[in-house]
Design a protein around this motif. Structure first.
Motif, PDB file in Angstrom:
ATOM      1  N   THR A  89      54.154  62.296  55.832  1.00 17.69           N
ATOM      2  CA  THR A  89      54.210  61.163  54.652  1.00 17.69           C
ATOM      3  C   THR A  89      52.660  61.181  54.287  1.00 17.69           C
ATOM      4  OG1 THR A  89      54.297  59.738  56.532  1.00 17.69           O
ATOM      5  CG2 THR A  89      56.091  59.864  55.394  1.00 17.69           C
ATOM      6  N   GLY A  95      51.689  60.347  50.772  1.00 16.83           N
ATOM      7  CA  GLY A  95      51.849  60.305  49.349  1.00 16.83           C
ATOM      8  C   GLY A  95      52.407  61.257  48.442  1.00 16.83           C
ATOM      9  N   CYS A  96      53.248  61.236  47.806  1.00 11.90           N
ATOM     10  CA  CYS A  96      54.301  62.233  47.305  1.00 11.90           C
ATOM     11  C   CYS A  96      53.549  62.736  45.903  1.00 11.90           C
ATOM     12  CB  CYS A  96      55.604  61.643  46.813  1.00 11.90           C
ATOM     13  SG  CYS A  96      55.683  60.284  45.803  1.00 11.90           S
ATOM     14  N   LYS A  97      52.446  62.770  45.722  1.00 10.04           N
ATOM     15  CA  LYS A  97      51.700  63.500  44.624  1.00 10.04           C
ATOM     16  C   LYS A  97      52.099  65.003  44.408  1.00 10.04           C
ATOM     17  CE  LYS A  97      47.508  63.021  41.817  1.00 10.04           C
ATOM     18  NZ  LYS A  97      46.239  62.350  41.679  1.00 10.04           N
ATOM     19  N   PRO A 103      59.405  63.007  47.296  1.00  8.40           N
ATOM     20  CA  PRO A 103      59.040  61.866  48.417  1.00  8.40           C
ATOM     21  C   PRO A 103      59.496  62.569  49.968  1.00  8.40           C
ATOM     22  CG  PRO A 103      59.702  60.901  46.567  1.00  8.40           C
ATOM     23  CD  PRO A 103      59.971  62.300  46.204  1.00  8.40           C
ATOM     24  N   ASN A 104      58.735  62.195  50.950  1.00 12.15           N
ATOM     25  CA  ASN A 104      59.226  62.664  52.131  1.00 12.15           C
ATOM     26  C   ASN A 104      59.665  61.311  52.736  1.00 12.15           C
ATOM     27  OD1 ASN A 104      58.589  65.199  52.219  1.00 12.15           O
ATOM     28  ND2 ASN A 104      56.351  65.113  52.863  1.00 12.15           N
ATOM     29  N   VAL A 105      60.536  61.427  53.639  1.00 12.75           N
ATOM     30  CA  VAL A 105      61.310  60.285  54.091  1.00 12.75           C
ATOM     31  C   VAL A 105      61.199  60.528  55.751  1.00 12.75           C
ATOM     32  CG1 VAL A 105      63.050  58.516  54.551  1.00 12.75           C
ATOM     33  CG2 VAL A 105      62.478  59.411  52.101  1.00 12.75           C
ATOM     34  N   ILE A 106      60.560  59.739  56.558  1.00 12.02           N
ATOM     35  CA  ILE A 106      60.666  59.922  57.993  1.00 12.02           C
ATOM     36  C   ILE A 106      61.742  58.947  58.377  1.00 12.02           C
ATOM     37  CG2 ILE A 106      59.719  59.798  60.339  1.00 12.02           C
ATOM     38  CD1 ILE A 106      57.250  60.905  58.681  1.00 12.02           C
ATOM     39  N   GLN A 121      52.398  54.978  43.052  1.00  4.35           N
ATOM     40  CA  GLN A 121      53.497  55.272  43.420  1.00  4.35           C
ATOM     41  C   GLN A 121      53.302  56.734  44.376  1.00  4.35           C
ATOM     42  OE1 GLN A 121      56.516  56.291  40.491  1.00  4.35           O
ATOM     43  NE2 GLN A 121      58.006  57.054  41.893  1.00  4.35           N
ATOM     44  N   ASP A 122      52.436  57.391  43.883  1.00  6.61           N
ATOM     45  CA  ASP A 122      52.219  58.852  44.613  1.00  6.61           C
ATOM     46  C   ASP A 122      51.430  58.855  45.782  1.00  6.61           C
ATOM     47  OD1 ASP A 122      50.039  58.865  43.305  1.00  6.61           O
ATOM     48  OD2 ASP A 122      50.117  60.671  41.964  1.00  6.61           O
ATOM     49  N   LYS A 123      50.446  57.562  46.135  1.00  2.61           N
ATOM     50  CA  LYS A 123      49.731  57.596  47.349  1.00  2.61           C
ATOM     51  C   LYS A 123      50.171  56.542  48.127  1.00  2.61           C
ATOM     52  CE  LYS A 123      46.032  55.286  44.565  1.00  2.61           C
ATOM     53  NZ  LYS A 123      44.682  55.116  44.233  1.00  2.61           N
ATOM     54  N   THR A 124      51.415  55.825  47.875  1.00  2.00           N
ATOM     55  CA  THR A 124      52.175  54.874  48.609  1.00  2.00           C
ATOM     56  C   THR A 124      52.932  55.295  49.717  1.00  2.00           C
ATOM     57  OG1 THR A 124      52.090  53.088  47.122  1.00  2.00           O
ATOM     58  CG2 THR A 124      53.776  53.064  48.623  1.00  2.00           C
ATOM     59  N   VAL A 125      52.700  54.878  51.148  1.00  2.00           N
ATOM     60  CA  VAL A 125      53.641  55.062  52.256  1.00  2.00           C
ATOM     61  C   VAL A 125      54.186  53.780  52.381  1.00  2.00           C
ATOM     62  CG1 VAL A 125      54.276  55.771  54.339  1.00  2.00           C
ATOM     63  CG2 VAL A 125      52.370  57.113  53.078  1.00  2.00           C
ATOM     64  N   ALA A 170      61.016  55.855  45.494  1.00  2.00           N
ATOM     65  CA  ALA A 170      60.638  57.298  45.519  1.00  2.00           C
ATOM     66  C   ALA A 170      59.215  57.236  45.882  1.00  2.00           C
ATOM     67  CB  ALA A 170      60.832  57.835  43.896  1.00  2.00           C
ATOM     68  N   CYS A 171      58.891  57.012  46.858  1.00  2.21           N
ATOM     69  CA  CYS A 171      57.524  57.159  47.535  1.00  2.21           C
ATOM     70  C   CYS A 171      57.969  57.595  48.987  1.00  2.21           C
ATOM     71  CB  CYS A 171      57.021  55.690  47.896  1.00  2.21           C
ATOM     72  SG  CYS A 171      56.605  54.785  46.332  1.00  2.21           S
ATOM     73  N   ASP A 172      56.851  58.268  49.599  1.00  4.92           N
ATOM     74  CA  ASP A 172      56.905  58.584  50.873  1.00  4.92           C
ATOM     75  C   ASP A 172      57.304  57.398  51.639  1.00  4.92           C
ATOM     76  OD1 ASP A 172      56.549  61.294  50.279  1.00  4.92           O
ATOM     77  OD2 ASP A 172      54.443  61.229  51.475  1.00  4.92           O
ATOM     78  N   SER A 173      58.429  57.478  52.788  1.00  7.03           N
ATOM     79  CA  SER A 173      58.665  56.355  53.570  1.00  7.03           C
ATOM     80  C   SER A 173      58.964  56.583  54.999  1.00  7.03           C
ATOM     81  CB  SER A 173      60.277  56.000  52.926  1.00  7.03           C
ATOM     82  OG  SER A 173      60.154  55.691  51.264  1.00  7.03           O
ATOM     83  N   LEU A 194      45.577  56.329  51.367  1.00  4.06           N
ATOM     84  CA  LEU A 194      47.007  56.061  51.156  1.00  4.06           C
ATOM     85  C   LEU A 194      47.079  54.437  51.157  1.00  4.06           C
ATOM     86  CD1 LEU A 194      48.807  58.567  53.754  1.00  4.06           C
ATOM     87  CD2 LEU A 194      48.459  58.591  51.223  1.00  4.06           C
TER      88      LEU A 194
END
Lengths: 352, 249
Positions: free
Chosen positions: A195, A197-199, A203-206, B42-46, B62-65, B87
């Motif tokens: 994880t 950031g999903c640039k 998106p990755n989800v753990i 959005q693309d640098k958020t966890v 739609a973010c890393d979670s 981040l």
């Protein structure tokens, strides 16, 4: 090659740094604190992150967070602190996040004492927290091992996406020995799951939540298949004079060094003894045990600094093939003469 | 049929979301989603979520979670932020996780002025487990574990989170309490809390007063009245601390 004199805890910390670990979260506890202190001294100079957490719970969860970003990260503690971390270790194991957790162990239960012990064997090898899972467990027996296993621990953790525990008796953390400093390595594992950031990607989800029963079972089956793979590939043990041994001592960590001396001594007295030293406590090197039995070992003697834990794994490995006995102390590491006495008594009784 | 506009940062395959009808979580998460969109992060958020009802947000964006539990969301976000300071880390939790079982983490993250954002939903009860007493349950309020009403003689008075976080944090922290009854203000507070992290000023904390008609056993009118008349009286809404200019009361 030039050797340097180092304390076990510091050699382990230096090994982690040489493995590319640049994040450490921990909480002080004797006899592990020198690991944190070493990181606190070194990291500001090399761009690492050291944070003394508010608790063991916080420390292991900070490890969870840092590991989720793909960073090589470590925490260390001892007995009671490792118990507190178990909740987080369960999550890390299920989320398949690589990290290294060090137990510079002491005797329990409860507060117990700070003297050396191997009382946390069950906790370390059976997962330790809730749910079906394992961590890999490495048991060093020298200060050199402390450095080497720290480095190896990070490799195994990344390779299998698994938390790796290094379990060493308090004595090993505190004592000094001359060691060879290993060359630093550059971690070479891609971590597309992290994880960060999903640039430019999905998106990755753990997640560790699997509410539908089929999904939960599938998940557990998957983890089992991973553990089976590790069992097939990574069992490690050192064997010493087992080829013709009638009596095989089994001991890990510092105890294995005492046992080795005892084997050399009783061999002089004509007793065909040998030693198996498990290096991975999980996966347990059961095949090494079975091989010794097939070579004619009549009796196995588990030597532990606890009241008898690894002895169960030896029995499971042998499945009735040979007899298994146990001798243990706690808080006190017996000297080789004491073990020689125990072995001679058995040899006499058994006519070996 | 015209559907209401959804934030770009929402993960649409998981919508409609799974919160109960009348629950305030959806409003808080909409405010958060719009704030993420407007700040372009959005693309640098966890996004990290805790256990309990807040866990239902684990695949909301739609973010890393990352999923955590029992107030550990705070140290997990700390671990992420310390390892990767670039981040933007958002911890999302309920009053049980933040103020009770994970209070040590909230307290110490505040003391260290960790550069993370924590959004805590206060609905005065433990929703997911069936409506037991929370640290925020009001005096006299009936829950499954205070069937005769919460007696402060036995269980103390409700935790006032932003007040204690404001007292513990040093300069640079952002602390506010909003309510789902004042959406624009709540969104402004959440956006400020993210902006404060972007600027690297310090710990950013927003408590959102929210509704739980399922466990309160209230109809629509009673739900809103409990929020506006009871909760907002006990838990004052406003900014407690802001380095971003004058605090709003």
């Amino acid at each position: 090659m030039e050797k340097v004199l180092m304390k076990g805890n510091e050699a382990l910390a230096e090994g982690a740094i040489r493995a590319g670990c640049r994040a450490y979260f921990g909480y002080p506890i004797t006899p592990s604190s020198e690991i944190a202190e070493y990181m606190a001294r070194k990291y500001p100079k090399i761009g690492g992150v050291f944070l003394q957490a508010e608790s063991e719970l916080a420390a292991i969860n900070m490890v969870y967070g840092a590991a989720s970003t793909g960073a090589r990260v470590m925490t260390a503690s001892s007995g009671p602190g490792i118990s507190l971390k178990q909740e987080g270790i369960s999550f890390i194991a299920e989320a398949e996040l690589p990290c290294v957790i060090v137990n510079i162990s002491r005797g329990g239960p409860g507060l117990g004492g700070i003297q050396p012990a191997q009382s946390d064997y069950f906790q370390a090898t059976r997962g330790g927290g809730h749910g079906d899972y394992h961590t890999m467990v490495l048991a060093p027996a020298s200060v050199q091992d402390m450095m080497d296993f720290a480095m190896e621990g990070f490799e195994l953790a990344d390779k299998y996406r698994i938390p790796v525990m290094i379990m060493a008796e308090g004595t090993l953390g505190q004592m000094m020995e001359p060691i060879i400093l290993r060359d630093p390595v550059t971690p070479g594992y891609e971590k597309p799951w992290a994880t960060t950031g999903c640039k430019g990607r999905k998106p990755n989800v753990i997640t560790t939540l699997h509410l539908p029963p089929e999904e939960l079972e599938q998940r557990n089956r998957y983890l089992k298949s991973k553990y089976d793979l590790i069992k097939a590939r990574e069992k490690r043990a050192e064997t010493f004079m087992t080829e013709d041994a009638k009596l095989v001592l089994v001991a890990f960590g510092l105890m294995s060094r005492v046992a080795k001396r005892a084997v050399m001594e009783v061999r002089k007295r004509g007793i065909k003894a040998g030693l198996i030293r498990p290096i991975t406590l999980w996966p347990f090197p059961d095949e090494h045990i079975v091989e010794a039995a097939e070579n004619g070992a009549k009796l196995f003697l588990s030597l532990e600094i606890n009241m008898g834990q690894m002895v169960e794994d030896i029995k499971l490995a042998l499945n009735g093939r040979s007899r298994v006995e146990f001798y243990g102390r706690i808080g006190i590491i017996p000297n080789p003469e004491e073990i020689v006495g125990v072995v001679m008594q058995i040899a006499e009784r058994e006519g070996l | 049929m015209v559907l209401p506009a959804t934030p770009k940062s929402w993960y649409l395959p998981t919508k409609p979301h799974k919160f109960c009808p009348g629950c305030g979580h959806g409003i808080v998460l909409k405010a958060l989603g719009e704030a993420i969109d407007e700040l372009g992060i959005q693309d640098k958020t966890v996004f990290g979520c805790d256990i309990g009802c807040s866990l239902l947000s684990w695949n909301f964006f739609a973010c890393d979670s990352i999923q955590t539990h029992h107030g550990r969301t705070t140290p997990v976000m700390v671990g992420i932020k310390r390892a990767r300071p670039e981040l933007i880390t958002i911890g999302y939790m309920g009053d049980g996780g933040g103020y009770s079982i994970g209070s040590q983490h909230l307290l110490n993250a505040a003391v260290r002025n960790e550069k993370i954002t924590v959004i805590l939903v206060n609905n005065t009860n433990y929703g997911m487990t069936g409506g037991q007493m929370a640290p925020t349950t009001l005096p006299g309020q009936k829950t499954e574990t205070t069937p005769y009403g919460r007696d402060p003689e036995i269980t103390g008075y409700p935790t006032k989170g932003p007040e204690f976080v404001a007292a513990l944090t040093s300069d640079g922290a952002y602390v506010a309490r909003g309510t789902v009854s004042k959406y624009k203000q709540l969104k402004r507070f959440i956006k400020n809390a993210l902006q404060n992290q972007i600027e690297g000023n310090g710990f950013s904390f927003v408590e959102a007063l929210s509704t739980c008609p399922t466990n309160w056993r209230t109809n629509a009118q009673q739900t809103w009245s409990f929020l506006e008349d009871e909760m907002e009286k006990y838990f004052p809404v406003g900014e407690f601390k802001s380095p971003l200019g004058k605090g709003e009361k």
